[in-house]
Design a protein around this motif. Sequence first.
Motif, PDB file in Angstrom:
ATOM      1  N   GLY A 126      44.937  25.325  38.061  1.00 19.63           N
ATOM      2  CA  GLY A 126      45.907  24.921  39.191  1.00 19.63           C
ATOM      3  C   GLY A 126      46.876  25.770  39.918  1.00 19.63           C
ATOM      4  N   ALA A 127      46.597  27.332  39.704  1.00 19.45           N
ATOM      5  CA  ALA A 127      47.461  27.902  40.505  1.00 19.45           C
ATOM      6  C   ALA A 127      47.347  27.842  42.086  1.00 19.45           C
ATOM      7  CB  ALA A 127      47.524  29.285  39.979  1.00 19.45           C
ATOM      8  N   ALA A 128      48.373  28.006  42.796  1.00 20.10           N
ATOM      9  CA  ALA A 128      47.933  27.889  44.277  1.00 20.10           C
ATOM     10  C   ALA A 128      47.404  29.498  44.782  1.00 20.10           C
ATOM     11  CB  ALA A 128      49.319  27.694  45.132  1.00 20.10           C
ATOM     12  N   ASN A 129      47.951  30.462  44.195  1.00 14.91           N
ATOM     13  CA  ASN A 129      47.398  31.637  44.371  1.00 14.91           C
ATOM     14  C   ASN A 129      47.728  32.656  43.179  1.00 14.91           C
ATOM     15  OD1 ASN A 129      46.636  31.533  47.508  1.00 14.91           O
ATOM     16  ND2 ASN A 129      49.108  31.100  47.372  1.00 14.91           N
ATOM     17  N   VAL A 130      46.725  33.574  42.872  1.00 10.80           N
ATOM     18  CA  VAL A 130      46.965  34.534  41.848  1.00 10.80           C
ATOM     19  C   VAL A 130      46.945  35.881  42.386  1.00 10.80           C
ATOM     20  CG1 VAL A 130      46.034  35.237  39.490  1.00 10.80           C
ATOM     21  CG2 VAL A 130      45.793  32.833  40.237  1.00 10.80           C
ATOM     22  N   HIS A 131      48.140  36.719  41.948  1.00 10.26           N
ATOM     23  CA  HIS A 131      48.184  38.039  42.597  1.00 10.26           C
ATOM     24  C   HIS A 131      48.151  38.851  41.262  1.00 10.26           C
ATOM     25  CE1 HIS A 131      49.843  36.113  46.134  1.00 10.26           C
ATOM     26  NE2 HIS A 131      50.394  35.692  45.473  1.00 10.26           N
ATOM     27  N   ILE A 132      47.641  39.796  41.500  1.00  7.39           N
ATOM     28  CA  ILE A 132      47.706  41.019  40.209  1.00  7.39           C
ATOM     29  C   ILE A 132      48.331  42.412  40.577  1.00  7.39           C
ATOM     30  CG2 ILE A 132      46.138  42.243  38.780  1.00  7.39           C
ATOM     31  CD1 ILE A 132      43.789  40.178  39.709  1.00  7.39           C
ATOM     32  N   ALA A 133      49.196  42.874  39.581  1.00  5.81           N
ATOM     33  CA  ALA A 133      49.903  43.820  39.800  1.00  5.81           C
ATOM     34  C   ALA A 133      49.401  44.810  38.640  1.00  5.81           C
ATOM     35  CB  ALA A 133      51.391  43.709  39.618  1.00  5.81           C
ATOM     36  N   VAL A 134      48.855  46.043  38.812  1.00  7.07           N
ATOM     37  CA  VAL A 134      48.522  47.032  37.621  1.00  7.07           C
ATOM     38  C   VAL A 134      49.245  48.291  38.006  1.00  7.07           C
ATOM     39  CG1 VAL A 134      46.314  45.858  36.946  1.00  7.07           C
ATOM     40  CG2 VAL A 134      46.245  47.481  38.710  1.00  7.07           C
ATOM     41  N   LEU A 135      49.499  48.860  36.842  1.00  6.92           N
ATOM     42  CA  LEU A 135      50.105  50.264  36.885  1.00  6.92           C
ATOM     43  C   LEU A 135      48.954  51.265  37.586  1.00  6.92           C
ATOM     44  CD1 LEU A 135      52.426  52.261  36.984  1.00  6.92           C
ATOM     45  CD2 LEU A 135      52.095  52.312  34.492  1.00  6.92           C
ATOM     46  N   ILE A 136      47.663  51.013  36.905  1.00  3.40           N
ATOM     47  CA  ILE A 136      47.081  51.970  37.027  1.00  3.40           C
ATOM     48  C   ILE A 136      45.407  51.020  37.481  1.00  3.40           C
ATOM     49  CG2 ILE A 136      44.996  53.528  35.847  1.00  3.40           C
ATOM     50  CD1 ILE A 136      47.690  54.712  36.129  1.00  3.40           C
ATOM     51  N   ASP A 137      44.762  51.894  38.098  1.00  5.59           N
ATOM     52  CA  ASP A 137      43.189  51.136  38.744  1.00  5.59           C
ATOM     53  C   ASP A 137      42.323  52.195  38.595  1.00  5.59           C
ATOM     54  OD1 ASP A 137      41.460  49.910  39.814  1.00  5.59           O
ATOM     55  OD2 ASP A 137      42.079  49.420  41.582  1.00  5.59           O
ATOM     56  N   LYS A 138      41.634  52.279  37.466  1.00  6.90           N
ATOM     57  CA  LYS A 138      40.640  53.102  37.309  1.00  6.90           C
ATOM     58  C   LYS A 138      39.593  53.250  38.320  1.00  6.90           C
ATOM     59  CE  LYS A 138      40.243  54.705  32.694  1.00  6.90           C
ATOM     60  NZ  LYS A 138      39.607  54.526  31.297  1.00  6.90           N
ATOM     61  N   THR A 139      39.260  54.390  38.654  1.00 11.37           N
ATOM     62  CA  THR A 139      38.109  54.654  39.752  1.00 11.37           C
ATOM     63  C   THR A 139      36.698  54.758  38.950  1.00 11.37           C
ATOM     64  OG1 THR A 139      39.721  55.661  41.222  1.00 11.37           O
ATOM     65  CG2 THR A 139      37.406  56.106  41.771  1.00 11.37           C
ATOM     66  N   HIS A 140      35.945  53.838  39.001  1.00  6.27           N
ATOM     67  CA  HIS A 140      34.395  53.930  38.422  1.00  6.27           C
ATOM     68  C   HIS A 140      33.718  52.964  38.805  1.00  6.27           C
ATOM     69  CE1 HIS A 140      35.449  50.902  35.732  1.00  6.27           C
ATOM     70  NE2 HIS A 140      36.441  51.479  34.955  1.00  6.27           N
ATOM     71  N   ASP A 141      32.344  52.933  38.789  1.00  2.00           N
ATOM     72  CA  ASP A 141      31.559  51.989  39.134  1.00  2.00           C
ATOM     73  C   ASP A 141      30.975  50.843  38.099  1.00  2.00           C
ATOM     74  OD1 ASP A 141      29.868  53.302  37.668  1.00  2.00           O
ATOM     75  OD2 ASP A 141      28.598  53.921  39.288  1.00  2.00           O
ATOM     76  N   ARG A 142      31.827  50.806  37.202  1.00  2.00           N
ATOM     77  CA  ARG A 142      31.369  49.794  36.109  1.00  2.00           C
ATOM     78  C   ARG A 142      32.361  48.445  36.086  1.00  2.00           C
ATOM     79  NH1 ARG A 142      32.964  54.298  33.580  1.00  2.00           N
ATOM     80  NH2 ARG A 142      34.486  53.079  32.388  1.00  2.00           N
ATOM     81  N   LYS A 143      33.159  48.073  37.346  1.00  2.00           N
ATOM     82  CA  LYS A 143      33.747  46.943  37.499  1.00  2.00           C
ATOM     83  C   LYS A 143      32.993  46.048  36.959  1.00  2.00           C
ATOM     84  CE  LYS A 143      37.635  49.079  39.097  1.00  2.00           C
ATOM     85  NZ  LYS A 143      38.620  49.292  38.289  1.00  2.00           N
ATOM     86  N   ALA A 144      33.367  44.721  36.217  1.00  2.00           N
ATOM     87  CA  ALA A 144      32.729  43.691  35.936  1.00  2.00           C
ATOM     88  C   ALA A 144      32.443  42.665  37.155  1.00  2.00           C
ATOM     89  CB  ALA A 144      33.525  42.928  34.686  1.00  2.00           C
ATOM     90  N   ARG A 145      33.353  42.611  37.997  1.00  2.00           N
ATOM     91  CA  ARG A 145      33.219  41.712  39.232  1.00  2.00           C
ATOM     92  C   ARG A 145      33.713  42.492  40.529  1.00  2.00           C
ATOM     93  NH1 ARG A 145      36.489  36.617  37.369  1.00  2.00           N
ATOM     94  NH2 ARG A 145      37.151  36.751  39.295  1.00  2.00           N
ATOM     95  N   GLN A 146      32.984  42.685  41.453  1.00  2.00           N
ATOM     96  CA  GLN A 146      33.328  43.344  42.640  1.00  2.00           C
ATOM     97  C   GLN A 146      34.442  42.403  43.403  1.00  2.00           C
ATOM     98  OE1 GLN A 146      32.207  46.383  43.284  1.00  2.00           O
ATOM     99  NE2 GLN A 146      31.481  46.024  41.314  1.00  2.00           N
ATOM    100  N   ASP A 147      34.694  41.085  43.088  1.00  2.00           N
ATOM    101  CA  ASP A 147      35.560  40.283  43.754  1.00  2.00           C
ATOM    102  C   ASP A 147      36.886  40.696  43.204  1.00  2.00           C
ATOM    103  OD1 ASP A 147      34.790  38.964  41.514  1.00  2.00           O
ATOM    104  OD2 ASP A 147      35.436  37.124  42.267  1.00  2.00           O
ATOM    105  N   LEU A 148      37.055  41.305  41.981  1.00  2.00           N
ATOM    106  CA  LEU A 148      38.356  41.194  41.001  1.00  2.00           C
ATOM    107  C   LEU A 148      39.001  42.777  41.648  1.00  2.00           C
ATOM    108  CD1 LEU A 148      40.126  40.217  38.967  1.00  2.00           C
ATOM    109  CD2 LEU A 148      39.116  41.601  37.321  1.00  2.00           C
ATOM    110  N   LYS A 149      40.036  42.268  42.643  1.00  2.00           N
ATOM    111  CA  LYS A 149      40.786  43.568  43.045  1.00  2.00           C
ATOM    112  C   LYS A 149      42.191  43.349  42.749  1.00  2.00           C
ATOM    113  CE  LYS A 149      37.485  45.435  45.865  1.00  2.00           C
ATOM    114  NZ  LYS A 149      36.534  46.022  45.049  1.00  2.00           N
ATOM    115  N   ALA A 150      43.063  44.440  42.346  1.00  2.00           N
ATOM    116  CA  ALA A 150      44.600  44.218  42.457  1.00  2.00           C
ATOM    117  C   ALA A 150      45.213  44.404  43.594  1.00  2.00           C
ATOM    118  CB  ALA A 150      45.026  45.219  41.199  1.00  2.00           C
ATOM    119  N   ASN A 151      46.264  43.318  43.623  1.00  2.00           N
ATOM    120  CA  ASN A 151      47.023  43.213  45.075  1.00  2.00           C
ATOM    121  C   ASN A 151      47.808  44.380  45.302  1.00  2.00           C
ATOM    122  OD1 ASN A 151      46.516  40.332  43.587  1.00  2.00           O
ATOM    123  ND2 ASN A 151      46.167  40.030  46.025  1.00  2.00           N
ATOM    124  N   TYR A 152      48.587  44.675  44.026  1.00  2.00           N
ATOM    125  CA  TYR A 152      49.258  45.706  44.132  1.00  2.00           C
ATOM    126  C   TYR A 152      48.917  46.841  42.782  1.00  2.00           C
ATOM    127  CZ  TYR A 152      51.757  41.853  45.842  1.00  2.00           C
ATOM    128  OH  TYR A 152      52.058  40.488  46.574  1.00  2.00           O
TER     129      TYR A 152
END
Length: 185
Positions: A126-152
């Motif tokens: 039931g969250a209205a919106n979900v935002h993601i903050a990560v310190l590190i975003d690893k650069t590679h092509d093994r992401k489980a989902r292409q739609d999962l992106k950190a907002n920050y």
Amino acid sequence: MSVDLAHIRQVMAEADCLYPEAEVEAAIDHVAAAINGELAERNPVVFCVMNGGLIFAGKLLPKLGFPLELSYLHATRYRSETTGGELFWKAKPELSFIDRDVLIIDDILDEGHTLGAIVDFCQHAGAANVHIAVLIDKTHDRKARQDLKANYVGLPCIDRYIFGYGMDYKGYWRNAPGIYAVKGL
């Protein structure tokens, strides 16, 4: 289980420093400014993902200049296995976030399996919106989902085994004052 502390110390001595402390702190300031600009009026519920998100959250939260509710969550897909399975909650969110914005703070977006499952849980609960903050975003092509992106995102990172600022090497060096890559990994 016995730990070879000499090996743990050697890993740090030989590690490549990818981001020194000053660069990491500047990145956290940048993330805080972006969150302040976007979430200050949204009354968010903030969840720190344990254990990795602890240091990033501890550095970030005092820089957020608005009221928020804070809790933590702890989820894993491994449960003493070497491959991930169904999401297992070690500690579920304790605050209600129905019809509210949720900010999830984690150390790293690597492949994103567990983080994706946490986001899905919050959305379905039931969250209205979900935002993601990560310190590190690893650069590679093994992401489980292409739609999962950190907002920050604090910093991008090459595809190496890293530790420091919450990320660990065999349970150690979460406290390292920078982002380090294990030699040869």
